[in-house]
Scaffold this motif. Structure first.
Motif, PDB file in Angstrom:
ATOM      1  N   THR A  21      70.398  21.895 -58.217  1.00  0.00           N
ATOM      2  CA  THR A  21      69.744  22.174 -56.934  1.00  0.00           C
ATOM      3  C   THR A  21      70.674  22.806 -55.911  1.00  0.00           C
ATOM      4  O   THR A  21      70.207  23.334 -54.908  1.00  0.00           O
ATOM      5  CB  THR A  21      69.150  20.891 -56.319  1.00  0.00           C
ATOM      6  N   GLY A  22      71.994  22.757 -56.134  1.00  0.00           N
ATOM      7  CA  GLY A  22      72.912  23.320 -55.153  1.00  0.00           C
ATOM      8  C   GLY A  22      74.329  23.368 -55.676  1.00  0.00           C
ATOM      9  O   GLY A  22      74.624  22.895 -56.781  1.00  0.00           O
TER      10      GLY A  22
ATOM     11  N   THR B 187      72.319  28.859 -51.786  1.00  0.00           N
ATOM     12  CA  THR B 187      71.235  28.732 -50.802  1.00  0.00           C
ATOM     13  C   THR B 187      69.875  28.561 -51.458  1.00  0.00           C
ATOM     14  O   THR B 187      68.955  28.056 -50.839  1.00  0.00           O
ATOM     15  CB  THR B 187      71.201  29.972 -49.883  1.00  0.00           C
ATOM     16  N   ASN B 188      69.749  28.978 -52.730  1.00  0.00           N
ATOM     17  CA  ASN B 188      68.490  28.822 -53.453  1.00  0.00           C
ATOM     18  C   ASN B 188      68.777  28.761 -54.953  1.00  0.00           C
ATOM     19  O   ASN B 188      69.564  29.561 -55.464  1.00  0.00           O
ATOM     20  CB  ASN B 188      67.550  29.994 -53.147  1.00  0.00           C
ATOM     21  N   VAL B 189      68.143  27.809 -55.628  1.00  0.00           N
ATOM     22  CA  VAL B 189      68.313  27.664 -57.071  1.00  0.00           C
ATOM     23  C   VAL B 189      66.929  27.607 -57.699  1.00  0.00           C
ATOM     24  O   VAL B 189      66.086  26.807 -57.291  1.00  0.00           O
ATOM     25  CB  VAL B 189      69.092  26.375 -57.418  1.00  0.00           C
ATOM     26  N   LYS B 190      66.702  28.495 -58.691  1.00  0.00           N
ATOM     27  CA  LYS B 190      65.407  28.542 -59.367  1.00  0.00           C
ATOM     28  C   LYS B 190      65.623  28.417 -60.870  1.00  0.00           C
ATOM     29  O   LYS B 190      66.415  29.160 -61.462  1.00  0.00           O
ATOM     30  CB  LYS B 190      64.718  29.881 -59.042  1.00  0.00           C
ATOM     31  N   SER B 191      64.931  27.461 -61.483  1.00  0.00           N
ATOM     32  CA  SER B 191      65.022  27.291 -62.922  1.00  0.00           C
ATOM     33  C   SER B 191      64.329  28.464 -63.605  1.00  0.00           C
ATOM     34  O   SER B 191      63.225  28.849 -63.236  1.00  0.00           O
ATOM     35  CB  SER B 191      64.351  25.977 -63.336  1.00  0.00           C
ATOM     36  N   THR B 192      64.996  29.041 -64.616  1.00  0.00           N
ATOM     37  CA  THR B 192      64.430  30.177 -65.348  1.00  0.00           C
ATOM     38  C   THR B 192      64.227  29.859 -66.830  1.00  0.00           C
ATOM     39  O   THR B 192      63.855  30.732 -67.595  1.00  0.00           O
ATOM     40  CB  THR B 192      65.322  31.426 -65.208  1.00  0.00           C
ATOM     41  N   GLY B 193      64.497  28.619 -67.199  1.00  0.00           N
ATOM     42  CA  GLY B 193      64.351  28.206 -68.592  1.00  0.00           C
ATOM     43  C   GLY B 193      65.189  26.975 -68.829  1.00  0.00           C
ATOM     44  O   GLY B 193      65.830  26.454 -67.910  1.00  0.00           O
ATOM     45  N   LYS B 194      65.209  26.516 -70.060  1.00  0.00           N
ATOM     46  CA  LYS B 194      65.998  25.337 -70.375  1.00  0.00           C
ATOM     47  C   LYS B 194      67.476  25.616 -70.116  1.00  0.00           C
ATOM     48  O   LYS B 194      68.040  26.555 -70.684  1.00  0.00           O
ATOM     49  CB  LYS B 194      65.782  24.938 -71.837  1.00  0.00           C
ATOM     50  N   ASN B 195      68.073  24.836 -69.239  1.00  0.00           N
ATOM     51  CA  ASN B 195      69.497  24.951 -68.895  1.00  0.00           C
ATOM     52  C   ASN B 195      69.865  26.257 -68.199  1.00  0.00           C
ATOM     53  O   ASN B 195      71.048  26.582 -68.108  1.00  0.00           O
ATOM     54  CB  ASN B 195      70.380  24.773 -70.140  1.00  0.00           C
ATOM     55  N   ALA B 196      68.888  27.040 -67.747  1.00  0.00           N
ATOM     56  CA  ALA B 196      69.167  28.338 -67.137  1.00  0.00           C
ATOM     57  C   ALA B 196      68.603  28.398 -65.717  1.00  0.00           C
ATOM     58  O   ALA B 196      67.504  27.913 -65.456  1.00  0.00           O
ATOM     59  CB  ALA B 196      68.568  29.466 -67.975  1.00  0.00           C
TER      60      ALA B 196
END
Length: 192
Positions: free
Chosen positions: A68-69, A115-124
């Motif tokens: 998340t950060g 400042t921003n975290v976006k999940s794009t897949g498993k562990n990514a």
């Protein structure tokens, strides 16, 4: 009755204070001695590689283990060249530390704050952060992969945005084969 009222008041006070101060998640300190930041810069006639040390770093995860950060500080005085030896290595390291490039006497560290975290897949994850070099802060976006207690990030940095002008075709004309490209790569391998 007084006991029930007191219990209700305490429940409300502690319950509301928990809502007012939510837990940010788990902060994990990066092991700076076991982590590595590698750079690669390009010019018309080739490229150079090197490293820079981390002074500190943390990654923040939520209760589900999702990133998340994060926040990192690099020791710019530690910049080294790994593809040269002897006199040429010393000259290039000195030049990179000079005002022509990173001006480490005036700006001994660089900083990155997520400042921003976006999940794009498993562990990514796709991460956006504020990168500060030479006292100039600009947003950057890059990919992060996390496996167990290791993380890897790759990013392209445009040095022209941070007033690193030496040999840049963005600032000077007719450099020919002396041109150094503005973008350089960073590969970050973290242990935490």
């Amino acid at each position: 009755m007084k006991k029930n009222t007191l219990s209700l008041v305490l429940t409300l006070v502690f319950g509301l204070s928990a809502l007012a101060n939510p837990v940010d998640g788990e902060k994990k300190e990066v092991k700076t001695d076991e982590s590595k930041v590698t750079w690669k810069a390009y010019k018309v006639t080739g490229s150079h590689t090197g490293t820079v040390n981390l002074k500190s770093g943390t990654l923040i995860f939520d209760d589900n283990g999702m990133l998340t950060g994060g926040e990192f500080e690099a020791d710019m005085t530690s910049i080294t060249v790994t593809d040269l030896e002897g006199e040429y290595k010393d000259k290039l390291e000195g030049h990179l530390k000079s005002d022509d490039f990173f001006s480490v006497a005036n700006h001994p560290s660089s900083k990155l704050v997520f400042t921003n975290v976006k999940s794009t897949g498993k562990n990514a994850y796709e991460v956006t952060g504020d990168l500060t070099i030479k006292g100039i802060t600009k947003p950057v976006t890059f990919d992060v992969s996390i496996y167990g207690s290791k993380a890897t990030a790759t990013m392209k940095i445009d040095r022209a945005q941070y007033d690193v002008r030496y040999g840049s075709g963005s600032f000077f004309e007719n450099l020919g084969d002396k041109t150094i490209y503005d973008e350089f790569d960073l590969v970050v391998d973290l242990e935490f």
